[in-house]
Scaffold this motif. Structure first.
Motif, PDB file in Angstrom:
ATOM      1  N   LYS A 170       0.820  -1.212   0.000  1.00 26.34           N
ATOM      2  CA  LYS A 170       0.000   0.000   0.000  1.00 26.34           C
ATOM      3  C   LYS A 170       0.856   1.265   0.000  1.00 26.34           C
ATOM      4  N   LYS A 171       2.131   1.129   0.335  1.00 24.05           N
ATOM      5  CA  LYS A 171       3.041   2.275   0.376  1.00 24.05           C
ATOM      6  C   LYS A 171       3.712   2.514  -0.976  1.00 24.05           C
ATOM      7  N   PHE A 172       3.411   1.667  -1.960  1.00 21.31           N
ATOM      8  CA  PHE A 172       3.989   1.829  -3.296  1.00 21.31           C
ATOM      9  C   PHE A 172       3.225   2.903  -4.069  1.00 21.31           C
ATOM     10  N   SER A 173       3.954   3.661  -4.889  1.00 21.43           N
ATOM     11  CA  SER A 173       3.328   4.680  -5.734  1.00 21.43           C
ATOM     12  C   SER A 173       2.694   4.069  -6.970  1.00 21.43           C
ATOM     13  N   MET A 174       3.334   3.038  -7.525  1.00 22.34           N
ATOM     14  CA  MET A 174       2.832   2.350  -8.712  1.00 22.34           C
ATOM     15  C   MET A 174       3.198   0.880  -8.615  1.00 22.34           C
ATOM     16  N   ILE A 175       2.350   0.024  -9.189  1.00 24.53           N
ATOM     17  CA  ILE A 175       2.622  -1.411  -9.194  1.00 24.53           C
ATOM     18  C   ILE A 175       2.218  -1.997 -10.544  1.00 24.53           C
ATOM     19  N   SER A 176       3.078  -2.848 -11.081  1.00 28.76           N
ATOM     20  CA  SER A 176       2.730  -3.618 -12.275  1.00 28.76           C
ATOM     21  C   SER A 176       3.203  -5.048 -12.058  1.00 28.76           C
ATOM     22  N   VAL A 177       2.521  -5.983 -12.691  1.00 29.51           N
ATOM     23  CA  VAL A 177       2.838  -7.408 -12.560  1.00 29.51           C
ATOM     24  C   VAL A 177       2.776  -8.051 -13.943  1.00 29.51           C
ATOM     25  N   ARG A 178       3.065  -9.361 -14.000  1.00 30.30           N
ATOM     26  CA  ARG A 178       3.040 -10.058 -15.288  1.00 30.30           C
ATOM     27  C   ARG A 178       1.732 -10.788 -15.556  1.00 30.30           C
ATOM     28  N   GLU A 179       1.013 -11.160 -14.491  1.00 25.45           N
ATOM     29  CA  GLU A 179      -0.188 -11.978 -14.654  1.00 25.45           C
ATOM     30  C   GLU A 179      -1.467 -11.145 -14.519  1.00 25.45           C
ATOM     31  N   HIS A 180      -2.416 -11.352 -15.423  1.00 28.23           N
ATOM     32  CA  HIS A 180      -3.675 -10.601 -15.396  1.00 28.23           C
ATOM     33  C   HIS A 180      -4.474 -10.899 -14.131  1.00 28.23           C
ATOM     34  N   LYS A 181      -4.519 -12.154 -13.741  1.00 28.17           N
ATOM     35  CA  LYS A 181      -5.287 -12.524 -12.550  1.00 28.17           C
ATOM     36  C   LYS A 181      -4.731 -11.850 -11.310  1.00 28.17           C
ATOM     37  N   LEU A 182      -3.427 -11.839 -11.181  1.00 29.21           N
ATOM     38  CA  LEU A 182      -2.774 -11.198 -10.043  1.00 29.21           C
ATOM     39  C   LEU A 182      -3.033  -9.696 -10.060  1.00 29.21           C
ATOM     40  N   ALA A 183      -2.987  -9.091 -11.233  1.00 31.25           N
ATOM     41  CA  ALA A 183      -3.231  -7.651 -11.349  1.00 31.25           C
ATOM     42  C   ALA A 183      -4.642  -7.283 -10.902  1.00 31.25           C
ATOM     43  N   GLN A 184      -5.614  -8.067 -11.311  1.00 28.65           N
ATOM     44  CA  GLN A 184      -7.003  -7.786 -10.941  1.00 28.65           C
ATOM     45  C   GLN A 184      -7.217  -7.878  -9.434  1.00 28.65           C
ATOM     46  N   MET A 192      -5.998   0.608  -6.213  1.00 27.11           N
ATOM     47  CA  MET A 192      -5.157   1.399  -7.103  1.00 27.11           C
ATOM     48  C   MET A 192      -4.956   0.627  -8.398  1.00 27.11           C
ATOM     49  N   PRO A 193      -4.663   1.306  -9.498  1.00 26.45           N
ATOM     50  CA  PRO A 193      -4.434   0.597 -10.760  1.00 26.45           C
ATOM     51  C   PRO A 193      -3.199  -0.289 -10.669  1.00 26.45           C
ATOM     52  N   VAL A 194      -3.301  -1.511 -11.180  1.00 26.41           N
ATOM     53  CA  VAL A 194      -2.168  -2.425 -11.263  1.00 26.41           C
ATOM     54  C   VAL A 194      -2.088  -2.891 -12.712  1.00 26.41           C
ATOM     55  N   GLU A 195      -1.040  -2.495 -13.390  1.00 30.59           N
ATOM     56  CA  GLU A 195      -0.895  -2.785 -14.805  1.00 30.59           C
ATOM     57  C   GLU A 195      -0.259  -4.163 -15.033  1.00 30.59           C
ATOM     58  N   VAL A 196      -0.500  -4.720 -16.212  1.00 27.11           N
ATOM     59  CA  VAL A 196       0.167  -5.947 -16.647  1.00 27.11           C
ATOM     60  C   VAL A 196       1.211  -5.551 -17.685  1.00 27.11           C
TER      61      VAL A 196
END
Length: 240
Positions: A170-184, A192-196
């Motif tokens: 929660k202290k991160f400004s931005m987060i992105s991951v590789r998996e769509h399921k994990l991002a959702q 917060m938005p989590v990009e793939v």
């Protein structure tokens, strides 16, 4: 901008060192002053010892029915020790020359002087890999830097959703991951938005890897196949 990267750069496998090299190179091309944060998780580092040792559990020595398996493991280790030593030194040379050149050795001092830290790529939030007590890859340390998660990957997503992990993320400004399921899932929990995104090795052009090439090898009549875990179907396809 003084930028740090916190990832498994020291793991002796091609995926780990190349993703670290790619992200460092890409961020440098954008004009950043980039540092690989020299933190090493002991569990991961112990997987790649300087001297190859047979993987034999003490309990296996107590049962005669398992002795044949132990002997075979010792035989394979003995036959592989020279190749392992050569591979070990080549990985260490690459890490030293390409990732840690002109590096600040004290990671705790380094992170105090950074403007932004990229956490990733790789499976940095996978508890089965880093251990239950290590939250450094989740940002559990003192820094003024903005925290950005880039291309983290998990094979057991539930480990990311512990109360302690969520508190850190929660202290991160931005987060992105590789998996769509994990991002959702993360997007819903963190609100917060989590990009793939792709693995950072795909951020570079082919020419960026040219300077890593060694003498060209020409082989005929062979197929090189490389995979992380044993796959009988893939092996059968390659053999035929």
């Amino acid at each position: 901008m003084k930028t740090g990267i916190l990832t498994f750069y020291y793991a002796h496998n091609y995926g780990a060192v190349l993703q670290a090299y790619a992200l460092k190179t890409y961020l440098s091309q954008l004009g950043n002053e980039v540092y690989m944060i020299p933190y090493r998780n002991k569990g991961i580092q112990n997987r790649y010892p300087r001297k190859l040792k047979p993987l034999i559990a003490k309990k296996d020595l107590l049962y005669p029915s398992r002795w044949a398996k132990c002997i075979e493991e010792m035989r394979k280790t003995y036959n592989s020790r020279k190749d392992w030593a050569v591979q070990y030194e080549k990985f260490e040379d690459f890490i030293s020359e390409q990732l840690l050149a002109d590096q600040i050795p004290d990671w705790k001092s380094l992170v105090l002087d950074l403007d932004v830290i990229f956490f990733g790529s790789d499976q940095i939030w996978e508890r089965r890999i880093v251990g239950e007590s290590d939250f450094i890859y989740a940002g559990d340390f003192l820094t003024r830097a903005k925290k950005i998660g880039y291309a983290a990957s998990c094979f057991s997503e539930e480990t990311v959703f512990s109360e302690q992990m969520i508190c850190h993320l929660k202290k991160f400004s931005m987060i992105s991951v590789r998996e769509h399921k994990l991002a959702q899932k993360l997007s819903g929990i963190l609100n917060m938005p989590v990009e793939v995104v792709c693995d950072p090795v795909f951020l570079l052009e082919a020419s960026d890897y040219d300077r890593l090439e060694v003498a060209e090898m020409t082989c005929h009549g062979y197929i090189l196949f490389y995979f992380v875990s044993e796959d009988p179907e893939l092996q059968m396809i390659c053999e035929h």
